[in-house]
Design a protein around this motif. Sequence first.
Motif, PDB file in Angstrom:
ATOM      1  N   VAL A   1       0.838  -1.190   0.000  1.00 57.03           N
ATOM      2  CA  VAL A   1       0.000   0.000   0.000  1.00 57.03           C
ATOM      3  C   VAL A   1       0.874   1.242   0.000  1.00 57.03           C
ATOM      4  CG1 VAL A   1      -1.844  -1.172   1.238  1.00 57.03           C
ATOM      5  CG2 VAL A   1      -0.112   0.046   2.524  1.00 57.03           C
ATOM      6  N   SER A   2       0.266   2.360  -0.315  1.00 57.54           N
ATOM      7  CA  SER A   2       0.990   3.623  -0.275  1.00 57.54           C
ATOM      8  C   SER A   2       0.932   4.195   1.135  1.00 57.54           C
ATOM      9  CB  SER A   2       0.345   4.607  -1.257  1.00 57.54           C
ATOM     10  OG  SER A   2      -0.916   5.021  -0.758  1.00 57.54           O
ATOM     11  N   ASP A   3       1.579   5.343   1.320  1.00 52.73           N
ATOM     12  CA  ASP A   3       1.537   5.989   2.623  1.00 52.73           C
ATOM     13  C   ASP A   3       0.177   6.600   2.900  1.00 52.73           C
ATOM     14  OD1 ASP A   3       4.093   5.288   3.029  1.00 52.73           O
ATOM     15  OD2 ASP A   3       4.974   7.255   2.672  1.00 52.73           O
ATOM     16  N   GLU A   4      -0.672   6.720   1.875  1.00 53.30           N
ATOM     17  CA  GLU A   4      -1.980   7.310   2.075  1.00 53.30           C
ATOM     18  C   GLU A   4      -2.860   6.352   2.874  1.00 53.30           C
ATOM     19  OE1 GLU A   4      -2.994  10.394   1.272  1.00 53.30           O
ATOM     20  OE2 GLU A   4      -0.902  10.712   0.742  1.00 53.30           O
ATOM     21  N   ALA A   5      -3.493   6.893   3.897  1.00 50.46           N
ATOM     22  CA  ALA A   5      -4.354   6.069   4.742  1.00 50.46           C
ATOM     23  C   ALA A   5      -5.774   6.097   4.210  1.00 50.46           C
ATOM     24  CB  ALA A   5      -4.328   6.595   6.174  1.00 50.46           C
ATOM     25  N   PRO A   6      -6.509   5.000   4.358  1.00 54.15           N
ATOM     26  CA  PRO A   6      -7.926   5.031   4.003  1.00 54.15           C
ATOM     27  C   PRO A   6      -8.672   5.919   4.990  1.00 54.15           C
ATOM     28  CG  PRO A   6      -7.410   3.022   5.194  1.00 54.15           C
ATOM     29  CD  PRO A   6      -6.102   3.720   4.943  1.00 54.15           C
TER      30      PRO A   6
END
Length: 632
Positions: A28-33
């Motif tokens: 996953v990327s560093d972006e959080a859901p």
Amino acid sequence: MLPFALSLSVATIALATGGCTVNNQKAVSDEAPQVAPILTSEDAIDDQTFAQPQVARVTHVDLDVELNFEDQSVEGEAVLDVQAADGAKEIILDNDGYTVRSITDGKGKPLKYELGEAVEGKGRPLTIQIGDARQIKIAYSAKDADALQWLSPEQTAGGEYPYLFSQGQAILNRTWIPTQDSPGIRQTWKARIVAPKPLDVVMSGLKVGEVEDVDGNKRAFTFEMDKPVAPYLIAIAAGDIDFRELGPRTGVWAEPAVLDRAAEELSDTEQLVEAAEALYGPYRWGRYDMIVLPPAFPYGGMENPVMTFLTPTFIAGDKSNNGLIAHELAHSWSGNLVTNAVWGDGWLNEGVTSYFENRIVEAVYGKKRAEQEAALAYANIEETLADVGEDAPGTALHTDGKEDLVGSAIAYDKGSYFLRTVENIVGRERFDAWLRQWFDNHAFQPATSAMLLADMEKNLVRDEDEAKRLMLREWIYEPGLPSNVAKPDPKAFADVDNAVNAYAKNGTLPKNWTEWTSAERQRFLDNIPKKRTAEQLATLNDTLKLDQSGNNEELFLWLELALANRYEPAVPQAEDFLARIGRAKFVRPLFTVLWDQGEWGRAIARHTYKKTRPGYHAVTRGGIDALIGKEG
């Protein structure tokens, strides 16, 4: 691979998952859901919350509250964003003492609500009839909340201004925040906090905008956590505190009188962050700041995101207790990034973190120190199992989460040795690759023991023979220590153990005491014969200057030994220690030792606790109240 049936359902039944799936093996990327999944397998159902998140769950909390130091209360509003299944007409929150004045929907329409019967240790359910509303506003106040510790000016280092800090883990935030207080119900949050001048406020979120003047003698501070976190990680502190930068993304807050010593002790922090990232991937929370709290703080540290809370008792002047910093930092991956869905799987936070901590210590402070600290942890496991029994059900990693009778030895130390053993069998390179993908693929999500076991069997175990050697199920679900445990290096404390034997045999004390590491000194004090005469204790103390130690871990061991032998000269120092320090790790054992000494010790315990109890946090008071009584 061994087959393993995992009954796991992410709550896509009616609740969106923000595009995240539990077993997706793509990094996953560093972006959080924005909305984390709700796990609905049987082992992920949290029986310590009244919430029914598969029906209706909180996704975001927006607080606007004022701190009142005079009556030690919080008052204001909480706006909750709600996500609900089709047809859901109500949401259940956790309440353990806060008073509700009104509840409305997003348009100001009053909503019906009911506060249910109290359940000991859990609080009361707050059931709100939401109808079609998906945002609700709760006007409320919280007084005498167990999560909040209000200190008078006299209880601070500066002595001029009051102080406040919170401790939410495990389920104390329901005493001051209206929400669903369960680690498996991750939420984003924002908060506007009004406090009297000149106090500064910090929280476990990033500061937003400028500080706002309010009514001339108050100020408002705004914070935001845009990543979904377990609600116990919402934390606050307010007091006469200043900031010191440690690195480009690290810094420390503390009272002015403590700040210089704190900053010096924490000067390795940026290096610790870099070592952690080199092991298991990027730090995803922006800043890593810390606050050194007054000594009433009940724990060594609390891993609140972007603002680790620390006890001042870790300050020794030589960074010998900085394993604590490595531990709280490691929680930024294990615990904060991937969180146990239920408290019966708390080892997923603490055991994984303790393993990670030791790897950071090795990278920054060297193999010898790491091995010595690991050996101390192993001794803690052995001592606990000898005390409670190898077959005690509480000594399994996965428990029912109801009652902890074994302290830190299992969730922390056995959990760490589980991963240490796996690493020893499969090799460090393979193990590190597996653990990094575990963090990546479950980032900002809850997890269970069953999920970790399934992930190991799918992504780490090569064949059936290796599976047998790993004994994964035995480690997680069976009591005691499995036979394949990777024991610590027997040479780690060879010199110290020889010194212990020499002292036990003829009273010879080590001549190179001041050259030893703190771990070596702790090993010696913890292993010498426990029955000592007053003359022997006097010689021990006079030679090694134990009562002058600046390391509270060592000082505690000396006081514990002295009190266990009714050594009168140590009593005044023990009383002073208990009066100035509220860390449960030190306080509870010393009161227990006193209590076990019959009326001699009980008189001291009662007298001391009557004076010290008001300065202890509820977390610290709980166990001592059960032992001595609230009145001392």
